[in-house]
Design an enzyme around this catalytic site. Structure first.
Site, PDB file in Angstrom:
ATOM      1  N   ASP A   1       8.273  68.736  21.505  1.00  0.00           N
ATOM      2  CA  ASP A   1       9.259  67.700  21.801  1.00  0.00           C
ATOM      3  C   ASP A   1       8.657  66.507  22.530  1.00  0.00           C
ATOM      4  O   ASP A   1       9.246  65.427  22.557  1.00  0.00           O
ATOM      5  CB  ASP A   1      10.397  68.277  22.647  1.00  0.00           C
ATOM      6  CG  ASP A   1      11.258  69.250  21.868  1.00  0.00           C
ATOM      7  OD1 ASP A   1      11.355  69.091  20.637  1.00  0.00           O
ATOM      8  OD2 ASP A   1      11.826  70.167  22.480  1.00  0.00           O
TER       9      ASP A   1
ATOM     10  N   ARG B   1      18.631  69.914   8.482  1.00  0.00           N
ATOM     11  CA  ARG B   1      17.638  70.763   9.145  1.00  0.00           C
ATOM     12  C   ARG B   1      17.651  72.173   8.573  1.00  0.00           C
ATOM     13  O   ARG B   1      18.716  72.722   8.262  1.00  0.00           O
ATOM     14  CB  ARG B   1      17.885  70.770  10.657  1.00  0.00           C
ATOM     15  CG  ARG B   1      17.777  69.374  11.250  1.00  0.00           C
ATOM     16  CD  ARG B   1      17.920  69.355  12.746  1.00  0.00           C
ATOM     17  NE  ARG B   1      16.790  70.009  13.403  1.00  0.00           N
ATOM     18  CZ  ARG B   1      16.658  70.086  14.719  1.00  0.00           C
ATOM     19  NH1 ARG B   1      17.579  69.557  15.515  1.00  0.00           N
ATOM     20  NH2 ARG B   1      15.610  70.689  15.250  1.00  0.00           N
TER      21      ARG B   1
ATOM     22  N   ARG C   1       9.986  62.944  12.652  1.00  0.00           N
ATOM     23  CA  ARG C   1       9.369  62.334  13.824  1.00  0.00           C
ATOM     24  C   ARG C   1       7.923  61.903  13.600  1.00  0.00           C
ATOM     25  O   ARG C   1       7.413  61.102  14.385  1.00  0.00           O
ATOM     26  CB  ARG C   1       9.456  63.288  15.030  1.00  0.00           C
ATOM     27  CG  ARG C   1      10.801  63.259  15.685  1.00  0.00           C
ATOM     28  CD  ARG C   1      10.826  63.959  17.010  1.00  0.00           C
ATOM     29  NE  ARG C   1      12.219  64.120  17.423  1.00  0.00           N
ATOM     30  CZ  ARG C   1      12.681  65.138  18.119  1.00  0.00           C
ATOM     31  NH1 ARG C   1      11.868  66.099  18.496  1.00  0.00           N
ATOM     32  NH2 ARG C   1      13.946  65.198  18.450  1.00  0.00           N
TER      33      ARG C   1
ATOM     34  N   LYS D   1      12.852  67.524  12.484  1.00  0.00           N
ATOM     35  CA  LYS D   1      13.617  67.369  13.717  1.00  0.00           C
ATOM     36  C   LYS D   1      14.815  66.450  13.432  1.00  0.00           C
ATOM     37  O   LYS D   1      15.201  66.260  12.284  1.00  0.00           O
ATOM     38  CB  LYS D   1      12.724  66.811  14.820  1.00  0.00           C
ATOM     39  CG  LYS D   1      11.607  67.770  15.249  1.00  0.00           C
ATOM     40  CD  LYS D   1      12.166  68.974  15.977  1.00  0.00           C
ATOM     41  CE  LYS D   1      11.078  69.871  16.529  1.00  0.00           C
ATOM     42  NZ  LYS D   1      11.630  71.028  17.279  1.00  0.00           N
TER      43      LYS D   1
END
Length: 403
Positions: free
Chosen positions: A285, A90, A316, A312
């Protein structure tokens, strides 16, 4: 974290006991902060100085832990922040660069990846006028926390409104902070512990239960004392616009945070929609959950401006589309989003992988409820990152026959 650097003692009531919080508590203890359990609560005793940790601080899978600690620790201690394989992928340069501009000594791996090395300094950090290019509450919060100890007034401008939990809690603790639109001004400040801090139910976790209830005809679900901060609850408005029968009641404020009960009844006809780009930072989210529910809606559900999903715990965009397709849904990925065409009959794939991402695992549960059909979910330990005791909560909401 804020209680750890505030003068006095704070009792934190109704804390999330997920892995991200546990990683944060362990990190604070390595820095010399007293954090102890008191029944189901935590008691934190703040301290003015933090010690150098004797070993690497393991942030595990928590990007929030690593990024906010970078702001708190910049120039303050010698420390190495690391994490699991997912966290090591990340981006951290987006936090490190503005902190370096303030004079912090921080180094990263190539391509701006963890581990993160921070060095103690005698000189104070410089104030900053920082205009963010990416709307990120984590980056904003890290710079805010560093600015508390900088010389002079710092000014932070975001490209869009982002979650403001940090600003609300800083104000409650006495920080010299002023917000005007998308611009925040903060002066060097000492924080004072609140004493007693009650945490609202987590909005993001609640949305997964709400989406599942919306997909089950005849269901009725009421969730008590959920955070409805307007910078966090955009997913509730999306559910309304899709046609879900959702009601908010018993509104109140806890330490500046709006809280309410949320009720929903399942079986209402649902429609697709396009999520406006300005709403994306405040429901990033919840996108996998909303896409899962969109599989049983009429028409097309479109998400754009959400390229942040690619960095993420998993990519995702890719893992959400793969999950939806495994249930027979019509879904495709975009460079910055996802398109779901609802209405196809869902079929359970038998087993699914979470890809080590708690949001994907929670979304798989929604799809199983919508199918409706049993599935076996693999690699489920990651769900405890944000939603410990998920299975028990699901059972309480929908009954063991749906688990």
């Amino acid at each position: 974290m804020l209680s750890a650097i505030a003068y006095g003692r704070t009792r934190i009531v109704n804390p999330n006991a997920g892995d991200d919080v546990i990683a944060t508590i362990r990190a604070l203890r390595q820095l010399g902060v007293e954090v102890r359990r008191a029944g189901d609560d935590y008691v934190v005793v703040g301290r003015a100085t933090l010690r150098d940790p004797s070993a690497t601080i393991d942030c595990r899978n928590s990007g929030t832990t690593m990024r906010l600690l970078m702001g708190i620790l910049a120039g303050r201690v010698d420390a190495l922040l690391d994490g699991d394989a997912s966290l090591r992928r990340r981006p951290m340069a987006r936090v490190a660069n503005p902190l370096k501009a303030m004079g912090a000594k921080i180094s990263l791996r190539p391509r701006g990846l963890p581990p993160v090395r921070l060095r103690r300094q005698t000189a104070r950090l410089r104030s900053t006028h920082f205009t963010m290019r990416v709307a990120s509450a984590q980056v904003k919060s890290a710079v805010l926390l560093a600015a508390l100890r900088a010389e002079g007034t710092s000014v932070i401008t975001t490209p869009a409104v982002t979650r403001d939990h940090t600003e609300l809690l800083l104000r409650a603790m006495g920080a010299k902070l002023r917000v005007s639109g998308r611009t925040i001004r903060v002066k060097p400040s000492s924080l004072k512990a609140i004493g007693w801090l009650r945490i609202p139910g987590d909005t993001s976790s609640a949305v997964y239960l709400l989406c599942a209830a919306a997909a089950i005809p005849g269901s009725h679900l009421r969730l008590g004392d959920i955070g409805i901060n307007p910078t966090r609850s955009a997913a509730l408005e999306v559910l309304r616009r899709m046609g879900a029968r959702i009601k908010v009641s018993a509104r109140k404020l806890w330490s500046g945070e709006p809280v309410a009960d949320i009720s929903i009844s399942g079986g209402a006809p649902l429609n697709g929609m396009t999520i406006p780009a300005h709403a994306i930072p405040n429901l990033i989210d919840e996108i996998p959950a909303l896409c899962s529910l969109a599989t049983i809606a009429r028409g097309t559900f479109t998400v754009r401006g959400a390229a942040e999903l690619r960095v993420k715990e998993s990519n995702r965009i890719r893992t959400t589309v793969e999950l939806l397709r495994s249930f027979g849904a019509d879904a495709r990925s975009l460079a910055d989003g996802i398109v779901v065409r609802g209405g196809r009959p869902l079929r359970a794939p038998g087993s699914v992988s979470t890809h080590g991402d708690h949001r994907i695992g929670l979304s798989a549960a929604i799809l199983a409820a919508a199918a409706p059909a049993p599935i076996t979910m693999n690699d489920v330990d990651c769900i405890a990152t944000s939603f410990p005791k998920f299975a028990e909560t699901w059972n309480a909401a929908f009954g063991k026959e749906r688990t």
